[in-house]
Design a protein around this motif. Structure first.
Motif: not given
Length: 82
Positions: A8-10, A24-25, A30-33
């Motif tokens: 899930e994208l939170r 930065i967060r 976005f990079k991790s997904h």
């Protein structure tokens, strides 16, 4: 983020303060997904409706070099997840 679901994208909501930390967060999420490239480059015109034959040839060239891009994207995803 112990216990958080990986699928899930939170995204943290920007409240007008600490923009540098928030950005930065967001970039890390976005990079991790694997979707940061969409933020930087958007969706190319080769994906739009009514693409002619020359666009199809261009897309073919892009896909042939896509293996390198995918490897980089996977590396960035792993880095961001870490």
């Amino acid at each position: 983020m112990a216990g958080s679901g990986g699928g899930e994208l939170r995204a943290p909501i920007f409240n007008g303060e600490n923009y540098e930390f928030w950005s930065i967060r967001m970039k890390t999420i976005f990079k991790s997904h694997g979707i940061w490239e969409l933020v930087e480059k958007g969706i190319g015109s080769s994906y739009s409706k009514g693409a002619d034959e020359s666009d199809a040839k261009q897309k073919e060239k892009e896909e042939s070099s896509g293996a390198g891009k995918m490897a980089i994207a996977e590396i960035l995803m792993k880095d961001a997840k870490a």
